[in-house]
Scaffold this motif. Structure first.
Motif, PDB file in Angstrom:
ATOM      1  N   UNK A 261      80.275 -22.532 -28.547  1.00 56.73           N
ATOM      2  CA  UNK A 261      79.920 -22.000 -29.868  1.00 56.73           C
ATOM      3  C   UNK A 261      78.811 -20.971 -29.679  1.00 56.73           C
ATOM      4  N   UNK A 262      79.134 -19.692 -29.848  1.00 54.63           N
ATOM      5  CA  UNK A 262      78.192 -18.621 -29.528  1.00 54.63           C
ATOM      6  C   UNK A 262      77.845 -17.831 -30.784  1.00 54.63           C
ATOM      7  N   UNK A 263      76.645 -18.036 -31.324  1.00 55.91           N
ATOM      8  CA  UNK A 263      76.258 -17.298 -32.528  1.00 55.91           C
ATOM      9  C   UNK A 263      75.792 -15.874 -32.237  1.00 55.91           C
ATOM     10  N   UNK A 264      75.707 -15.476 -30.955  1.00 58.09           N
ATOM     11  CA  UNK A 264      75.236 -14.141 -30.606  1.00 58.09           C
ATOM     12  C   UNK A 264      75.854 -13.710 -29.292  1.00 58.09           C
ATOM     13  N   UNK A 265      75.632 -12.445 -28.962  1.00 53.40           N
ATOM     14  CA  UNK A 265      76.049 -11.921 -27.674  1.00 53.40           C
ATOM     15  C   UNK A 265      75.510 -12.844 -26.585  1.00 53.40           C
ATOM     16  N   UNK A 266      76.370 -13.502 -25.816  1.00 52.61           N
ATOM     17  CA  UNK A 266      75.871 -14.532 -24.895  1.00 52.61           C
ATOM     18  C   UNK A 266      74.891 -14.011 -23.855  1.00 52.61           C
ATOM     19  N   UNK A 267      75.084 -12.778 -23.370  1.00 48.96           N
ATOM     20  CA  UNK A 267      74.153 -12.239 -22.382  1.00 48.96           C
ATOM     21  C   UNK A 267      72.946 -11.573 -23.042  1.00 48.96           C
ATOM     22  N   UNK A 268      73.031 -11.353 -24.351  1.00 52.27           N
ATOM     23  CA  UNK A 268      71.914 -10.808 -25.130  1.00 52.27           C
ATOM     24  C   UNK A 268      71.399  -9.493 -24.569  1.00 52.27           C
ATOM     25  N   UNK A 269      72.273  -8.719 -23.931  1.00 47.42           N
ATOM     26  CA  UNK A 269      71.858  -7.476 -23.298  1.00 47.42           C
ATOM     27  C   UNK A 269      71.462  -6.444 -24.347  1.00 47.42           C
ATOM     28  N   UNK A 270      72.193  -6.398 -25.458  1.00 43.08           N
ATOM     29  CA  UNK A 270      71.986  -5.347 -26.448  1.00 43.08           C
ATOM     30  C   UNK A 270      71.139  -5.811 -27.626  1.00 43.08           C
ATOM     31  N   UNK A 271      70.521  -6.976 -27.516  1.00 45.47           N
ATOM     32  CA  UNK A 271      69.758  -7.503 -28.636  1.00 45.47           C
ATOM     33  C   UNK A 271      68.330  -7.802 -28.201  1.00 45.47           C
ATOM     34  N   UNK A 272      67.411  -7.526 -29.087  1.00 50.31           N
ATOM     35  CA  UNK A 272      66.011  -7.865 -28.829  1.00 50.31           C
ATOM     36  C   UNK A 272      65.709  -9.165 -29.544  1.00 50.31           C
ATOM     37  N   UNK A 273      65.379 -10.181 -28.773  1.00 48.42           N
ATOM     38  CA  UNK A 273      65.142 -11.492 -29.352  1.00 48.42           C
ATOM     39  C   UNK A 273      63.907 -12.108 -28.707  1.00 48.42           C
ATOM     40  N   UNK A 277      64.816 -17.600 -26.874  1.00 48.60           N
ATOM     41  CA  UNK A 277      66.264 -17.554 -27.053  1.00 48.60           C
ATOM     42  C   UNK A 277      66.964 -17.336 -25.711  1.00 48.60           C
ATOM     43  N   UNK A 278      66.394 -16.483 -24.885  1.00 49.55           N
ATOM     44  CA  UNK A 278      66.940 -16.273 -23.547  1.00 49.55           C
ATOM     45  C   UNK A 278      66.781 -17.542 -22.709  1.00 49.55           C
ATOM     46  N   UNK A 279      65.628 -18.206 -22.868  1.00 49.51           N
ATOM     47  CA  UNK A 279      65.395 -19.438 -22.122  1.00 49.51           C
ATOM     48  C   UNK A 279      66.396 -20.522 -22.475  1.00 49.51           C
ATOM     49  N   UNK A 280      66.691 -20.658 -23.767  1.00 49.15           N
ATOM     50  CA  UNK A 280      67.665 -21.658 -24.198  1.00 49.15           C
ATOM     51  C   UNK A 280      69.063 -21.315 -23.699  1.00 49.15           C
ATOM     52  N   UNK A 281      69.410 -20.021 -23.675  1.00 52.17           N
ATOM     53  CA  UNK A 281      70.734 -19.636 -23.193  1.00 52.17           C
ATOM     54  C   UNK A 281      70.894 -19.958 -21.707  1.00 52.17           C
ATOM     55  N   UNK A 282      69.898 -19.632 -20.900  1.00 50.19           N
ATOM     56  CA  UNK A 282      69.991 -19.943 -19.478  1.00 50.19           C
ATOM     57  C   UNK A 282      70.014 -21.457 -19.248  1.00 50.19           C
ATOM     58  N   UNK A 330      63.053 -18.272 -17.817  1.00 49.97           N
ATOM     59  CA  UNK A 330      63.536 -19.303 -16.901  1.00 49.97           C
ATOM     60  C   UNK A 330      62.486 -20.391 -16.718  1.00 49.97           C
ATOM     61  N   UNK A 331      61.225 -19.987 -16.645  1.00 45.98           N
ATOM     62  CA  UNK A 331      60.154 -20.974 -16.557  1.00 45.98           C
ATOM     63  C   UNK A 331      60.133 -21.871 -17.782  1.00 45.98           C
ATOM     64  N   UNK A 332      60.343 -21.265 -18.959  1.00 41.54           N
ATOM     65  CA  UNK A 332      60.358 -22.045 -20.201  1.00 41.54           C
ATOM     66  C   UNK A 332      61.463 -23.090 -20.180  1.00 41.54           C
ATOM     67  N   UNK A 333      62.645 -22.717 -19.683  1.00 35.65           N
ATOM     68  CA  UNK A 333      63.745 -23.680 -19.622  1.00 35.65           C
ATOM     69  C   UNK A 333      63.411 -24.861 -18.736  1.00 35.65           C
ATOM     70  N   UNK A 334      62.747 -24.600 -17.614  1.00 36.88           N
ATOM     71  CA  UNK A 334      62.343 -25.688 -16.726  1.00 36.88           C
ATOM     72  C   UNK A 334      61.310 -26.592 -17.370  1.00 36.88           C
TER      73      UNK A 334
END
Length: 471
Positions: A261-273, A277-282, A330-334
């Motif tokens: 279930x992907x509410x956004x561009x999964x790689x988030x390359x074109x979005x500023x967030x 959000x990047x940490x949760x995706x990884x 990545x640190x946040x995800x850990x």
């Protein structure tokens, strides 16, 4: 069709038997590339008016040595012949254009390693590029690598984890851009005039990941007094076994970016967030790999258990204390994984010793995965800003925000008349600082983490004895 298969088999055979790095042209190629790299600007061009710059004639002569070496090595790699021809053309075009900003789109499009994945197949790659977690400049690099595609992995990709673009790879040798912490070869990093419509491959060096994991885990286990079960201790002591775990982890992680279930561009390359959000995706992708590893273990795949503990240890020990704290997703995800397991009593830090409930670890780790998946599923029905706040609430349920955070104070503390992308400016560089546990661990692991810069699999031969002693 039969003829093509025979040719492919022959290519694999010659590429496995004749190592690129043992050919006399390989050191000549490396030396020529290393001579060019210091002349290049950040964008890959050469400014002949800069201090220490060569004459254009000298640059052309050195580039000719690069082309000559590639052409001498290319017969060892018939499957890369079209790429090497396009590469020579792009190199000559770069020189003809007075070494301006390089454009290697044509050779990039000709390089198609994912179309002929075979275990042990070699590739010789030369591109102007930056290396993620390594050199941020687009320097010329030369990399000799080998494909990791054993039968068991190919079968899992075919039957369970379709990922036709994924390339598991190992280093044979490399130039200075990879004498860093970088462990990926991605087409997005290569200097081109325009991005292609779609990228057709992505490579991850499982040997460096495994070697780095073994070094940091061994040190962390000793520092924390963690007692490892025998099979996990054996994993940490075995480079080849770790490589199998990492190539499987990488394959499942990579495909997860476009599954679910992907509410956004999964790689988030074109979005500023916001970076959480990047940490949760990884972390979602890693925990999906963990969840699949639990299933694989139940189905009799020995790599399944290995992936579980590779994910846990790399995420808990190395990720939170590696790199700068500025937007370190990545640190946040850990940090989040450790805090979740700690608050659910799976990990305990008592008497200066870390203890893990090995039986409950899979179940509780999968619970965190389920919480993130629910966040994503609910996010499909939310406005973007509401989704960001929901994600913040999830993270801050387990990690303490910085006391000066505006986001922690809630929507009333932000100017909601601005578009969401502007509110990203209100995120602190280190929105979720390290806990006291990680502050102390960071100091104790910083030397071993620094030592993994440019690490090779051969550097880890003696780790097995150390991990056994630590346990």
């Amino acid at each position: 069709m039969t003829e093509i298969l025979v040719q492919d088999a022959a290519s694999a055979a010659i590429s496995t038997a004749d190592r690129v790095i043992e050919h006399p042209a390989w050191p000549r190629l490396k030396n020529a590339v290393e001579e060019i790299r210091p002349w290049q600007s950040k964008d890959g061009s050469i400014d002949f008016d800069a201090d220490g710059a060569p004459t254009r004639a000298a640059a052309e002569a050195t580039l000719d040595r690069v082309i000559d070496a590639v052409e001498e090595l290319s017969p060892l790699l018939p499957h890369d012949a079209a790429y090497h021809r396009a590469l020579a053309t792009d190199l000559r075009t770069w020189a003809d254009g007075a070494f301006g900003v390089p454009d290697f789109l044509d050779s990039l499009l000709a390089f198609q390693p994912a179309t002929g994945r075979a275990d042990g197949l070699q590739h010789l790659v030369v591109f102007p590029m930056y290396t993620q977690n390594g050199n941020p400049d687009r320097n010329l690099e030369a990399v000799a690598l080998r494909m990791v595609w054993p039968d068991w992995l190919a079968e899992l990709e075919r039957t369970r984890y379709d990922n036709p673009l994924f390339c598991g790879i190992t280093f044979e040798d490399f130039t200075s851009g990879y004498d860093t912490h970088s462990a990926v070869l991605f087409p997005e990093t290569i200097a081109v005039r325009e991005a292609p419509e779609r990228f057709t491959w992505g490579g991850i060096f499982c040997d460096r990941e495994a070697a780095r994991f073994r070094a940091v885990t061994t040190e962390a286990v000793g520092v924390l007094g963690l007692e490892l079960p025998e099979d996990i201790r054996a994993l940490v002591g075995d480079q080849k076994r770790c490589q199998k775990a990492f190539v499987l982890w990488d394959m499942v992680h990579d495909r997860t970016h476009s599954h679910g279930d992907l509410p956004f561009d999964p790689f988030m390359i074109k979005q500023r967030q916001p970076f959480w959000m990047y940490g949760l995706e990884e972390l979602r992708c890693d925990l999906t790999a963990f969840k699949e590893a639990v299933r694989l273990e139940a189905d009799g795949f020995p790599q399944g258990r290995d992936v579980q503990y590779a994910v846990l240890f790399d995420r808990m020990f190395r990720f939170p204390v590696t790199g700068e704290r500025v937007r370190n997703y990545d640190g946040l995800g850990g940090q989040l994984l450790f805090a979740y397991l700690h608050q659910h009593d799976v990990v305990r830090w008592t008497d200066n010793t870390l203890k893990i409930d090995w039986e409950r670890a899979p179940q509780v780790t999968n619970q965190l995965c389920a919480e993130i998946e629910k966040l994503y599923r609910d996010g499909i029905d939310r406005p973007k800003l509401v989704h960001w706040f929901a994600a913040y609430e999830l993270v801050s349920s387990y990690l303490s925000p910085h006391p000066g955070s505006r986001w922690a104070k809630g929507p009333d503390a932000l100017d909601l008349t601005q578009p969401p992308r502007k509110l990203v400016d209100d995120v602190l560089p280190d929105e979720f600082p390290l806990s006291m546990f990680y502050e102390a661990l960071s100091k104790k692991l910083k030397n071993v983490i620094a030592s993994t810069k440019g690490i090779r699999a051969s550097d880890q031969v003696a780790v097995g004895a150390a991990s056994g002693a630590a346990a």
